[in-house]
Write an enzyme that holds these catalytic residues in place. Structure first.
Site, PDB file in Angstrom:
ATOM      1  N   ALA A 292       4.764   0.564  -0.653  1.00  0.00           N
ATOM      2  CA  ALA A 292       5.327   1.041  -1.921  1.00  0.00           C
ATOM      3  C   ALA A 292       6.493   1.997  -1.683  1.00  0.00           C
ATOM      4  O   ALA A 292       7.501   1.968  -2.406  1.00  0.00           O
ATOM      5  CB  ALA A 292       4.240   1.728  -2.747  1.00  0.00           C
TER       6      ALA A 292
ATOM      7  N   LYS B 253      -1.766   3.082  20.405  1.00  0.00           N
ATOM      8  CA  LYS B 253      -0.446   3.690  20.617  1.00  0.00           C
ATOM      9  C   LYS B 253      -0.184   3.939  22.094  1.00  0.00           C
ATOM     10  O   LYS B 253       0.952   3.779  22.568  1.00  0.00           O
ATOM     11  CB  LYS B 253      -0.348   4.982  19.805  1.00  0.00           C
TER      12      LYS B 253
ATOM     13  N   GLY C 107       1.447   9.202   7.414  1.00  0.00           N
ATOM     14  CA  GLY C 107       1.766   9.407   6.001  1.00  0.00           C
ATOM     15  C   GLY C 107       2.783   8.389   5.505  1.00  0.00           C
ATOM     16  O   GLY C 107       3.539   7.799   6.283  1.00  0.00           O
TER      17      GLY C 107
ATOM     18  N   GLY D  86       0.828  -1.190   0.000  1.00  0.00           N
ATOM     19  CA  GLY D  86       0.000   0.000   0.000  1.00  0.00           C
ATOM     20  C   GLY D  86       0.866   1.244   0.000  1.00  0.00           C
ATOM     21  O   GLY D  86       1.994   1.233  -0.497  1.00  0.00           O
ATOM     22  N   THR D  87       0.350   2.318   0.556  1.00  0.00           N
ATOM     23  CA  THR D  87       1.089   3.591   0.567  1.00  0.00           C
ATOM     24  C   THR D  87       2.446   3.447   1.227  1.00  0.00           C
ATOM     25  O   THR D  87       3.471   3.890   0.689  1.00  0.00           O
ATOM     26  CB  THR D  87       0.267   4.662   1.314  1.00  0.00           C
TER      27      THR D  87
END
Length: 443
Positions: free
Chosen positions: A31, A219, A321, A27-28
């Protein structure tokens, strides 16, 4: 010029030997990890002491063409990829819990070191994963599981390993911080700020995990476990989200000198008998404007650590991100790969303290209570008596005229959560109180 020798240290492969990587997920983040591993391959070779080579990439559909990735590297059989003899390190960036748990356990038991960015997996099954890693004598890295590129996991496992941490508090979810910051700076409603976050890609199509605090709670469990050397799981974390926060709440907070932030708070508690326990919670929190966390804007993350010897420390940066998360993953890949080449292991997670997790009701906190009350003489005395009966004093009281009665905003001094919660229920039962508009805790 340094001369390199093909030397083996401990149980390492030896200088110059290749390290095989299996990448699970494309995925993001996956990749970006693949791209950077190839783009900076020569640098990674120097940092590790041998070539770092991607042996295969597990995806859900191997027939789909991926730009820049040779088709022969793609596979739909993640289990077979993990078991290959030329794979030394497995990188898991799939997400979710059940299937990744199955793969990560299989990799560890096969003698492969694992790097994961999966906070939900680590928060739910850290004990099981750590045990499997220990039994196999391999590494389990998860820096990217908390605040992406901010090196908070490494800080807790290594840099502050010789200190005694008292409290960890932080903004660990970029989506909620973006929404709250937009509400504060523009006066937008929660619904409008969420819509803007979705349009800009900060919020998922289903934002529940973020806005209801579940992501932050995972978290918090990891931070508490590392900081207090005690196993804390997701289920141990009290969790409240931001969906009930209104523009009026933001305005009232500003008028009182606070910003509202969704905080993950992990504390070491000491009872009257001197015995210690730990508490982990996630909820909207009033943060004084002068506190460093109040100035954290947009989608940024920040973690504030209070330690006995080091004092107060703050770690700030991009907490989500593709690029920031890939940076943290690759830092772990370098560490795991170096250990494969030279031998040795990373610092293990240590839960020797095994402190009990305190009941949330016994946590000391303060409340900011916004009420709609009857506008008559003596109302304040009636309301104050409810607090006085429970031994809770008021720090500030502010009264404003309203359309239907008066608006009363009180801030309490510290008391246990159970006592303050009982007070709120008592207030809601008073004839003089039309409604308790909101209850927000203070940091």
């Amino acid at each position: 010029m340094t001369e390199h020798h093909n030397t083996t240290y401990g149980n390492g492969k030896g200088e110059g030997q290749p390290v095989g990587i299996a990448l699970l997920g494309l995925g993001t983040v996956g990749a970006e990890v693949f791209r950077l591993l190839n783009e900076y391959n020569a640098d990674f070779t120097q940092r590790v002491g041998g070539p770092v080579e991607v042996r295969g990439v597990a995806v859900s559909d191997a027939s789909k063409a991926r730009e820049g990735i040779a088709p022969e590297l793609l596979t739909e059989d993640a289990h077979a990829l993990i078991q290959r003899e030329d794979v030394d390190v497995v990188v898991e960036v799939i997400g979710g819990i059940d299937y990744p748990r199955e793969l990560v356990l299989a990799a560890l038991r096969a003698g492969k070191s694992v790097v994961t960015a999966n906070k939900a997996l680590v928060a739910a099954h850290a004990d099981e994963l750590a045990k499997a890693a220990d039994e196999a004598g391999v590494d389990l890295y998860f820096e990217a599981a908390v605040a992406a590129a901010i090196p908070v996991v490494g800080m807790l496992r290594r840099s502050l390993a010789g200190d005694k941490i008292q409290r960890i508090s932080g903004i660990v979810n970029g989506t909620t911080n973006f929404i709250l910051d937009a509400m504060e700076t523009t006066g937008a409603s929660y619904e409008d700020a969420l819509a803007e976050a979705t349009r800009l890609g900060y919020a998922e199509a289903d934002p529940t995990a973020d806005v209801e605090g579940h992501d932050a709670a995972s978290k918090a469990a990891i931070l508490a476990s590392l900081g207090f050397h005690t196993r804390v799981t997701f289920d141990d974390v009290h969790c409240e989200g931001i969906s009930a926060i209104t523009a009026e709440d933001i305005q009232a907070a500003n008028q009182a000198g606070y910003s509202i932030k969704l905080l993950a708070i992990c504390e070491r508690l000491t009872g009257e008998d001197g015995k210690e326990s730990v508490n982990a919670r996630v909820h909207p929190t009033l943060v004084p404007k002068e506190h460093p966390l109040a100035s954290v804007s947009k989608s940024f993350n920040a973690i504030f650590v209070e330690a006995e010897a080091a004092g107060s420390l703050m770690f700030y940066g991009n907490g989500a991100g593709g690029n920031p998360t890939a940076s943290a993953v690759l830092g772990d890949v370098v560490g795991a790969s170096r250990n494969k080449v030279h031998g040795g292991r990373a610092p293990e997670e240590n839960t020797y303290a095994n402190l009990p997790v305190a009941d949330f009701g016994q946590t000391q906190t303060r409340y900011h209570i916004d009420m709609q009350v009857k506008d008559r003489t003596g109302v304040l005395a009636v309301i104050s008596s409810v607090f006085a009966e429970q031994g809770v004093s008021l720090r500030t009281v502010r009264q404003e005229e309203g359309k239907d009665g008066a608006r009363l905003i009180v801030v309490t001094h510290a008391a246990t959560e159970s006592v303050l919660d009982g007070i709120v229920r008592a207030l809601e039962g008073l004839d003089d109180v039309h409604a308790v508009n909101s209850v927000i805790r203070l940091s």
